[in-house]
Design an enzyme around this catalytic site. Structure first.
Site: not given
Length: 747
Positions: A211-212, A614, A689, A721
């Site tokens: 994800e990051e 977001s 989400d 999301h």
């Protein structure tokens, strides 16, 4: 009274320094209004927009994924013969067995931002003789020689993260948290790891890596196929939370190891397993186990392995190399340090013809390229200046040249450039104003250019090393018969300009004027915002997100976007100002934008709304809570409301650890500012989400209810999301348009 107030304000406002257009303009085409129902229906408004573009290793054919006219979300694999320009269907997705994705693969695709059905990814063999196609847990092998597709026998269970080995002799994949290899000659399957299961995952990227960090895999082939480097992660220390994914027909309880800011991460190990005897050697990553492993890469000799070691606070990033025959002893080649954080990138490229590598670094304030020897000494800086490199695209060692994309011409455009390995002047290759994304052939500087601009949906063309166009793959010209043509006559192109932030740095904005604009009228404004790091909205680029903007313009709205400090491609000084407190300078910059809007005679300054999703949803909440005199209404989609609810790697990068920055976390939460809210808020969130958890919104709901504040909310059962699905999006945008009409127009 309003005009007198605005004229007094003029003297104190930041100066508008530039504008590239005198007024909004429309494009040739029909004048049919763009309805919300049409925005995401098939055929796609943008026309034929291939994805997954690749050049075969021999450079003789272009391959790509194309959605069908009757279902833009169902993809087949197509090809174009470079010599003749002839295009044809290569593999029909209907020939592959359809199946249900596993939960693990669904989550992985969500992290990859891959959406659709049919063929979603494929991999060429290095010799150009075969293509591997993963599809719903099955693996298919296409042979160029006999033009046939066959299903590979991978055994029971869902095969994920599959790929061909460098020389094409094997197919590797992960199944049930272990790494497997299929010998394509003998069809034998070998389990290279066997201890995966439960909290132990082999060859898989953990949640924050996907994800990051932009790392979607947990294993890497040696170039000579002798070994595979892989991660072994232990999630047992990470809090196991039970998420309620709420669907229309029930609630699904999902257990997830979610590393909240300040809490435990996974423990990661890096091993090298040999194919010959399945022996594993473990790299010594150091005594500190609370670290990240964002990147791993083999050197061309297959005898050395590099990895990037990142400290938990992300202020230190080391590039280390180990020899496989002496794997316990590593060597530091590069040490990056920052008082805020070190951004990750994918630009590590080891050269084959000299003992050196290309490395991208922001050490001088902007992302630039460096040539560094294997002794760790900088040979030379290849690019420099107050502009940023996006990425290395191709290295032609024979010619001694590096091709890269960057923002040297304009920060709002991405262009292709070239610089010599020996140093010297940066040369522009691409020419057209807009955004250029390139895909090069493996062995020669011939490339595909995926180009778009605000007035041109994505086009794909083939170019030589000088930038000369050799052929169109998809010209995608908006003319009669194109899905967009009937609407294009009402399409609006924005004005670009600059404003000065409170610290003197320049902020980029773009302003869309309504269809049939009349300078003697006043119009309500929708400020569309993201505002977070690693993102940029003010660009000369085509985006499906602008469809709703165009719809709003046709309903008599102005749409305004400003990239506040903290956003991407402007250097570390511009980005680092948000460190340890989010939602402060970003909101201040958006207020600068509104101050500018208030000076414009055609703006109805009493009717300005802010809308974001977001991080943009977070910005919308912070803006209407902290600056209610600036915004009459706000739409907040899937917002982070309290950064202690978000994950470690993203949050701590910008906020530090909650144990050492409790005051910053409190100031960056939206909850302390609920009392400043007056009216005009709509929130929406997907109830399944798994990125920005639904709890972020429910906490705001409760806080507003406790304060007796009136607001509206729309929650979507089963949505993640990104709020995917045509029906979901139609309902969402119809709801947003209705809300804006009621709040800003009194309809």
């Amino acid at each position: 009274m309003k005009k007198n107030w605005m004229s007094l304000l003029l003297a104190s406002l930041p100066l508008v320094l530039s504008s590239t257009a005198a007024q909004a303009s429309s494009l040739p085409g029909g004048t049919e209004p763009l309805t919300i129902e049409r925005m995401y229906a098939s055929p796609a408004l943008a026309g034929s927009s291939p994805r997954g573009l690749k050049l075969s290793p021999d450079g003789k054919r272009v391959t790509y994924l194309a959605g069908r006219k009757d279902n833009q979300h169902l993809y087949d694999l197509w090809q174009m013969d470079v010599a003749t320009g002839k295009q044809s269907l290569l593999i029909d997705a209907d020939k592959l067995e359809a199946g249900e994705l596993s939960d693990e693969e669904k989550a992985r695709r969500e992290r990859q931002r891959i959406y659709g059905q049919g063929i979603m990814e494929y991999f060429w063999s290095k010799d150009g003789e075969a293509i591997l196609i993963p599809a719903a847990g099955q693996l298919y092998y296409y042979s160029v020689a006999d033009n046939k597709v066959k299903l590979l026998a991978t055994g029971e269970g869902f095969a994920t993260d599959a790929r061909l080995s460098p020389k094409g002799h094997f197919v590797s994949f992960v199944r049930e948290q272990n790494l497997y290899v299929l010998d394509l000659k003998t069809q034998d399957i070998t389990a290279l790891t066997t201890d995966g299961g439960g909290a132990i995952k082999n060859a898989m990227a953990e949640f924050v890596a996907q994800e990051e960090m932009g790392r979607m895999t947990g294993y890497w082939w040696a170039p000579d196929e002798s070994a595979i480097a892989y991660t072994r992660i232990d999630e047992s220390g990470v809090e196991l939370v039970t998420r309620n994914e709420i669907y229309a027909d029930g609630i699904k309880l999902t257990e997830q190891r979610y590393p909240y800011a300040g809490e435990n991460n996974v423990k990661v190990e890096l091993g090298v397993v040999t194919l010959k005897d399945k022996q594993v050697a473990w790299v010594d990553l150091g005594k500190d186990t609370d670290i990240y492993l964002p990147r791993v890469k083999w050197l061309p000799d297959s005898k050395h392995l590099s990895y990037q070691w990142q400290s938990r606070d992300q202020q230190a990033l080391d590039l280390r190399v180990v020899a496989i025959d002496d794997i316990k002893n590593d060597k530091d080649l590069v040490k990056e340090r920052s008082e805020a954080w070190v951004n990750l990138n994918d630009d590590l490229h080891f050269l084959k013809q000299q003992k050196a590598f290309i490395w991208a670094s922001e050490r001088d304030g902007f992302n630039h390229l460096y040539l560094i020897g294997l002794d760790g000494k900088v040979i030379r800086q290849l690019t420099s200046g107050d502009w940023a490199v996006d990425a290395v695209e191709y290295i032609d060692e024979k010619a001694g040249e590096v091709y890269f994309t960057g923002r040297k011409t304009k920060v709002t455009e991405k262009q292709l450039y070239r610089v010599a390995l020996a140093g010297g002047k940066v040369e522009s290759i691409s020419q057209r104003s807009g955004m250029h994304s390139t895909v090069f052939a493996d062995n020669k500087p011939v490339y595909l250019d995926y180009f778009s601009s605000l007035s041109q949906p994505p086009q794909v063309s083939l170019h030589d090393q000088s930038g000369k166009r050799l052929a169109w793959v998809e010209q995608n010209e908006v003319k009669k018969g194109h899905p967009l043509y009937d609407y294009f006559g009402l399409w609006q192109v924005p004005e670009f300009g600059e404003l000065k932030a409170e610290d003197g740095q320049m902020l980029q904005y773009r302003l869309f004027k309504p269809t049939n604009f009349d300078a003697n009228k006043q119009y309500p404004v929708v400020v569309r915002v993201y505002g977070g790091p690693h993102a940029q909205l003010v660009v000369n680029s085509w985006s499906h997100q602008d469809y709703f903007t165009q719809h709003l313009l046709q309903q008599g709205y102005i749409v305004y976007q400003l990239d506040n400090r903290g956003s991407a491609h402007r250097g570390t000084k511009f980005e680092y100002v948000i460190y340890k407190q989010l939602g402060e300078v970003e909101v201040n910059d958006q207020k600068v934008g509104v101050d500018h809007l208030r000076t414009l005679p055609y703006v109805d300054s009493g009717n300005i709304a802010i809308y974001g999703h977001s991080y943009g949803g977070y910005m919308a909440l912070m803006s209407i809570f902290k600056a209610p005199d600036y915004f009459k209404a706000a739409i907040s989609g899937a917002p982070v409301s309290d950064w202690s609810l978000y994950d470690t790697h993203y949050t701590e990068r910008y906020m530090g650890n909650p144990t050492t920055n409790a005051e910053g976390y409190e100031a960056s939460s939206v909850l302390p500012y609920v009392g400043g809210y007056e009216s005009g808020l709509l929130m929406y969130h997907g109830m399944a989400d798994d990125n920005v958890l639904f709890e972020n919104s429910t906490r705001v709901y409760k806080a507003l209810q406790d304060e007796g504040k009136l607001f509206q909310m729309i929650d979507y059962p089963g949505s993640k999301h990104s709020m995917r699905g045509e029906k979901v999006r139609v309902h969402l945008y119809r709801s947003l348009a209705d809300f804006l009409d009621r709040e800003l127009k009194g309809n």
